[in-house]
Write a protein that holds these residues in place. Structure first.
Motif, PDB file in Angstrom:
ATOM      1  N   THR A   1       0.748  -5.122   6.079  1.00 10.09           N
ATOM      2  CA  THR A   1       0.894  -4.237   5.255  1.00 10.09           C
ATOM      3  C   THR A   1       1.885  -3.244   6.195  1.00 10.09           C
ATOM      4  OG1 THR A   1      -1.253  -4.242   4.232  1.00 10.09           O
ATOM      5  CG2 THR A   1      -0.041  -2.065   4.261  1.00 10.09           C
ATOM      6  N   LEU A   2       2.994  -2.693   5.649  1.00 11.91           N
ATOM      7  CA  LEU A   2       3.826  -1.914   6.264  1.00 11.91           C
ATOM      8  C   LEU A   2       3.743  -0.500   5.645  1.00 11.91           C
ATOM      9  CD1 LEU A   2       6.922  -4.138   5.940  1.00 11.91           C
ATOM     10  CD2 LEU A   2       5.442  -4.164   7.771  1.00 11.91           C
ATOM     11  N   LYS A   3       3.482   0.429   6.408  1.00 13.13           N
ATOM     12  CA  LYS A   3       3.134   1.971   6.233  1.00 13.13           C
ATOM     13  C   LYS A   3       4.164   2.925   6.370  1.00 13.13           C
ATOM     14  CE  LYS A   3      -1.674   0.922   6.989  1.00 13.13           C
ATOM     15  NZ  LYS A   3      -3.214   1.343   7.538  1.00 13.13           N
ATOM     16  N   PHE A   4       4.876   3.392   5.420  1.00 19.20           N
ATOM     17  CA  PHE A   4       5.883   4.229   5.518  1.00 19.20           C
ATOM     18  C   PHE A   4       5.661   5.542   5.249  1.00 19.20           C
ATOM     19  CE2 PHE A   4       7.883   0.016   4.653  1.00 19.20           C
ATOM     20  CZ  PHE A   4       8.910   0.068   5.715  1.00 19.20           C
ATOM     21  N   ARG A   5       4.243   5.920   4.922  1.00 15.04           N
ATOM     22  CA  ARG A   5       4.092   7.422   4.680  1.00 15.04           C
ATOM     23  C   ARG A   5       4.236   8.385   6.007  1.00 15.04           C
ATOM     24  NH1 ARG A   5       1.080   9.925   0.901  1.00 15.04           N
ATOM     25  NH2 ARG A   5       0.429  11.864   1.166  1.00 15.04           N
ATOM     26  N   GLU A   6       3.899   7.839   6.887  1.00 15.12           N
ATOM     27  CA  GLU A   6       4.110   8.712   8.245  1.00 15.12           C
ATOM     28  C   GLU A   6       5.713   8.947   8.610  1.00 15.12           C
ATOM     29  OE1 GLU A   6       2.970   8.676  13.285  1.00 15.12           O
ATOM     30  OE2 GLU A   6       1.856   7.354  11.692  1.00 15.12           O
TER      31      GLU A   6
ATOM     32  N   GLY B   1      10.667 -17.736   1.891  1.00 13.11           N
ATOM     33  CA  GLY B   1       9.342 -17.727   2.495  1.00 13.11           C
ATOM     34  C   GLY B   1       8.914 -16.417   2.820  1.00 13.11           C
ATOM     35  N   VAL B   2       9.446 -15.326   2.680  1.00 18.45           N
ATOM     36  CA  VAL B   2       9.052 -14.043   2.745  1.00 18.45           C
ATOM     37  C   VAL B   2       9.194 -13.069   1.902  1.00 18.45           C
ATOM     38  CG1 VAL B   2       8.627 -12.041   4.419  1.00 18.45           C
ATOM     39  CG2 VAL B   2       8.958 -14.337   5.524  1.00 18.45           C
ATOM     40  N   LEU B   3       8.277 -12.532   0.953  1.00 17.68           N
ATOM     41  CA  LEU B   3       8.441 -11.559  -0.035  1.00 17.68           C
ATOM     42  C   LEU B   3       7.700 -10.254   0.344  1.00 17.68           C
ATOM     43  CD1 LEU B   3       6.934 -14.045  -2.499  1.00 17.68           C
ATOM     44  CD2 LEU B   3       9.104 -13.992  -1.787  1.00 17.68           C
ATOM     45  N   CYS B   4       8.552  -9.183  -0.324  1.00 17.22           N
ATOM     46  CA  CYS B   4       8.030  -7.949  -0.135  1.00 17.22           C
ATOM     47  C   CYS B   4       7.440  -7.405  -1.464  1.00 17.22           C
ATOM     48  CB  CYS B   4       9.100  -7.112   0.425  1.00 17.22           C
ATOM     49  SG  CYS B   4       9.449  -7.285   2.353  1.00 17.22           S
ATOM     50  N   VAL B   5       6.678  -6.644  -1.392  1.00 17.24           N
ATOM     51  CA  VAL B   5       5.821  -5.916  -2.572  1.00 17.24           C
ATOM     52  C   VAL B   5       5.598  -4.742  -2.384  1.00 17.24           C
ATOM     53  CG1 VAL B   5       3.860  -6.124  -4.115  1.00 17.24           C
ATOM     54  CG2 VAL B   5       4.804  -8.277  -3.155  1.00 17.24           C
ATOM     55  N   ALA B   6       5.943  -3.788  -3.326  1.00 16.80           N
ATOM     56  CA  ALA B   6       5.441  -2.118  -3.116  1.00 16.80           C
ATOM     57  C   ALA B   6       4.150  -1.995  -3.559  1.00 16.80           C
ATOM     58  CB  ALA B   6       6.717  -1.573  -4.040  1.00 16.80           C
ATOM     59  N   ARG B   7       3.478  -1.148  -2.894  1.00 15.68           N
ATOM     60  CA  ARG B   7       2.172  -0.736  -3.075  1.00 15.68           C
ATOM     61  C   ARG B   7       2.159   0.775  -3.390  1.00 15.68           C
ATOM     62  NH1 ARG B   7      -0.884  -4.363  -5.095  1.00 15.68           N
ATOM     63  NH2 ARG B   7      -2.689  -3.298  -4.336  1.00 15.68           N
ATOM     64  N   PRO B   8       0.960   1.308  -3.960  1.00 11.96           N
ATOM     65  CA  PRO B   8       0.583   2.756  -3.903  1.00 11.96           C
ATOM     66  C   PRO B   8       0.413   2.936  -2.570  1.00 11.96           C
ATOM     67  CG  PRO B   8      -0.763   1.605  -5.613  1.00 11.96           C
ATOM     68  CD  PRO B   8      -0.065   0.498  -4.843  1.00 11.96           C
ATOM     69  N   GLY B   9       0.787   4.398  -2.379  1.00  9.41           N
ATOM     70  CA  GLY B   9       0.734   5.234  -0.783  1.00  9.41           C
ATOM     71  C   GLY B   9       1.932   4.839  -0.101  1.00  9.41           C
ATOM     72  N   LEU B  10       3.056   4.660  -0.596  1.00 13.44           N
ATOM     73  CA  LEU B  10       4.283   4.290   0.243  1.00 13.44           C
ATOM     74  C   LEU B  10       3.956   3.153   1.055  1.00 13.44           C
ATOM     75  CD1 LEU B  10       5.063   8.062   0.851  1.00 13.44           C
ATOM     76  CD2 LEU B  10       6.199   6.804  -0.933  1.00 13.44           C
ATOM     77  N   ARG B  11       3.499   2.145   0.665  1.00 13.93           N
ATOM     78  CA  ARG B  11       3.057   0.926   1.364  1.00 13.93           C
ATOM     79  C   ARG B  11       4.185  -0.326   0.756  1.00 13.93           C
ATOM     80  NH1 ARG B  11      -2.639  -0.638   1.042  1.00 13.93           N
ATOM     81  NH2 ARG B  11      -2.251   0.570  -1.048  1.00 13.93           N
ATOM     82  N   VAL B  12       4.246  -1.327   1.532  1.00 16.64           N
ATOM     83  CA  VAL B  12       4.821  -2.572   1.375  1.00 16.64           C
ATOM     84  C   VAL B  12       4.115  -3.692   1.867  1.00 16.64           C
ATOM     85  CG1 VAL B  12       6.980  -3.890   1.420  1.00 16.64           C
ATOM     86  CG2 VAL B  12       7.189  -1.330   1.115  1.00 16.64           C
ATOM     87  N   TRP B  13       3.661  -4.646   1.063  1.00 22.02           N
ATOM     88  CA  TRP B  13       3.045  -5.687   1.565  1.00 22.02           C
ATOM     89  C   TRP B  13       4.341  -6.811   1.833  1.00 22.02           C
ATOM     90  CZ3 TRP B  13      -1.486  -6.701  -2.337  1.00 22.02           C
ATOM     91  CH2 TRP B  13      -2.730  -5.852  -1.611  1.00 22.02           C
ATOM     92  N   THR B  14       4.045  -7.535   2.944  1.00 22.56           N
ATOM     93  CA  THR B  14       4.705  -8.974   2.959  1.00 22.56           C
ATOM     94  C   THR B  14       3.980  -9.984   2.945  1.00 22.56           C
ATOM     95  OG1 THR B  14       4.182  -9.094   5.425  1.00 22.56           O
ATOM     96  CG2 THR B  14       6.118  -7.688   4.751  1.00 22.56           C
ATOM     97  N   VAL B  15       4.574 -10.897   2.033  1.00 20.38           N
ATOM     98  CA  VAL B  15       3.576 -11.864   1.251  1.00 20.38           C
ATOM     99  C   VAL B  15       4.157 -13.358   1.456  1.00 20.38           C
ATOM    100  CG1 VAL B  15       2.861 -12.547  -1.070  1.00 20.38           C
ATOM    101  CG2 VAL B  15       2.821 -10.189  -0.510  1.00 20.38           C
ATOM    102  N   ASP B  16       3.293 -14.330   1.547  1.00 19.54           N
ATOM    103  CA  ASP B  16       4.059 -15.629   1.637  1.00 19.54           C
ATOM    104  C   ASP B  16       4.260 -16.251   0.168  1.00 19.54           C
ATOM    105  OD1 ASP B  16       1.711 -16.511   0.936  1.00 19.54           O
ATOM    106  OD2 ASP B  16       1.207 -17.388   2.744  1.00 19.54           O
TER     107      ASP B  16
END
Length: 377
Positions: free
Chosen positions: A187-192, A164-179
């Motif tokens: 939006t999970l921000k890893f850049r910092e 029920g929880v998916l992770c999708v890579a996005r530009p800018g070192l981000r990861v979306w969690t998606v249903d």
């Protein structure tokens, strides 16, 4: 050797060789140990499945009519193979116990398929150069796009971290969690944390890694779930181990040459590198940690309880409640609660008693609640 493939099923690495009928480069290889076979995709669109154990199944071959290269392969459960092509075409092959196979075309994606991530029982995540799709594989295939519009072109993957929880890579070192409907939850921000120095290093045994320093060119590529809240991804020659619960980097490794392939088998992570003296490397999670994470996942599945990875809406992510157990050996321990809201300094809100437990951190949504109970877990 571009038309040869090798596989090993033993810790002693006794390699077996599978020779293709024609001298065409092999672009994808996926092992299915349960079924006793290996799937190969070629640069001319040939899909071959070869058996390495005696059984009812022997061999399967399919040829893409336009000879478009195979760019992604993935096994789902025991007997279903998904194949993606550079043209955006998708093929699903189901192998029967009688030894035959049934091939079915899935809706085309329009651009090159870069990663396929099945999620039992009937979900398939398809990542292409411009978008990520969620396919519900019922009698009639239902397709949902993650996000409302196409993203910029690039190799950005996706994976399923729990039911029920998916992770999708996005530009800018981000990861979306998606249903499972493709709706973005967070939006999970890893850049910092990636730009903070130093990153926790991963130490190889047989060669010296390159110092890891932040680069503006870094991007997450394909995503791979390892265990618990841990994701693995890489860019060019740098590998990261990400914690999607705490939005933290658990490990980083930079090599002298490009990473060309990644595979996970239980506690082991295998890297294929171009030009390294050791071209195939294995990294292993601490056995105790892997066992603990796996047992937690199994317990949650048996209970039918909420997933181990607790993902909050973005609005609630800034408030955390932490407790610090006192050193008292008594059955009950007095603990202090610290409520942190935003960037301010934590303040002691209340003193209460919790039973001894392995909990070190938990999260609550911002609210006016002044009293709550923590159960041992």
């Amino acid at each position: 050797n571009t038309f040869l493939s090798y596989f090993s099923l033993s810790s002693s690495c006794d390699w077996s060789c599978v020779r293709q009928d024609v001298k065409v480069p092999v672009t994808e290889v996926k092992l299915n140990e349960a079924m006793g076979c290996v799937a190969f995709g070629s640069a001319e669109g040939t899909l071959r499945v070869e058996a390495f154990r005696k059984g009812q199944f022997k061999k399967y071959t399919a040829q893409e009519k336009d000879k478009q290269a195979v760019t992604a392969l993935a096994w789902s459960c025991r007997d279903t193979l998904f194949c993606g092509y550079v043209s955006g075409k998708l093929l699903m092959v189901t192998f029967r116990s009688s030894g035959g196979a049934e091939a079915k075309r899935l809706p085309e994606c329009g651009t090159t398929v870069v990663q396929l991530a099945p999620s039992p029982p009937s979900l398939l995540l398809v990542s292409t150069l411009t978008k990520t799709l969620v396919m519900e594989l019922q009698d009639r295939v239902q397709v949902s796009q993650v996000g409302t519009k196409d993203r910029r072109q690039g190799v950005f993957g996706a994976c399923c971290v729990e039911q029920g929880v998916l992770c999708v890579a996005r530009p800018g070192l981000r990861v979306w969690t998606v249903d499972t409907s493709g709706k973005v939850l967070q939006t999970l921000k890893f850049r910092e944390c990636l730009s903070a120095a130093p990153l926790p290093p991963i130490h190889p045994l047989h060669w010296t890694p390159v110092p890891t320093s932040f680069s503006d060119s870094w991007q997450f590529s394909t995503l791979h779930w390892w265990a618990g809240p841990l994701l693995v991804t890489y860019h060019h020659s740098t590998l990261w181990l990400l914690d999607v619960t705490g939005v933290a980097v658990c490990g980083a490794l930079s090599l002298r040459h490009r990473i060309t392939g990644l595979a996970i088998a239980g506690p082991h992570l295998y890297l294929l590198c171009s030009g390294e003296q050791v071209s195939l490397a294995r990294l292993t999670l601490d056995p105790c940690l892997f066992k603990k994470l796996s047992q937690e996942d199994e317990r949650e599945e048996e209970k039918g309880a909420p997933p181990v990875i607790k993902l909050l809406p973005e609005a609630a992510a800034s408030s955390r409640v932490r407790y610090t157990p006192s050193p008292s050996p008594a059955p009950e321990r007095t603990s202090f609660v610290e409520l942190v809201t935003g960037p301010g300094e934590p303040s002691i809100v209340e003193q209460f008693v919790v039973e001894p437990s392995a909990v070190e951190q938990f999260v609550v949504e911002p609210s006016a609640v002044e009293q709550f109970v923590v159960e041992p877990s």
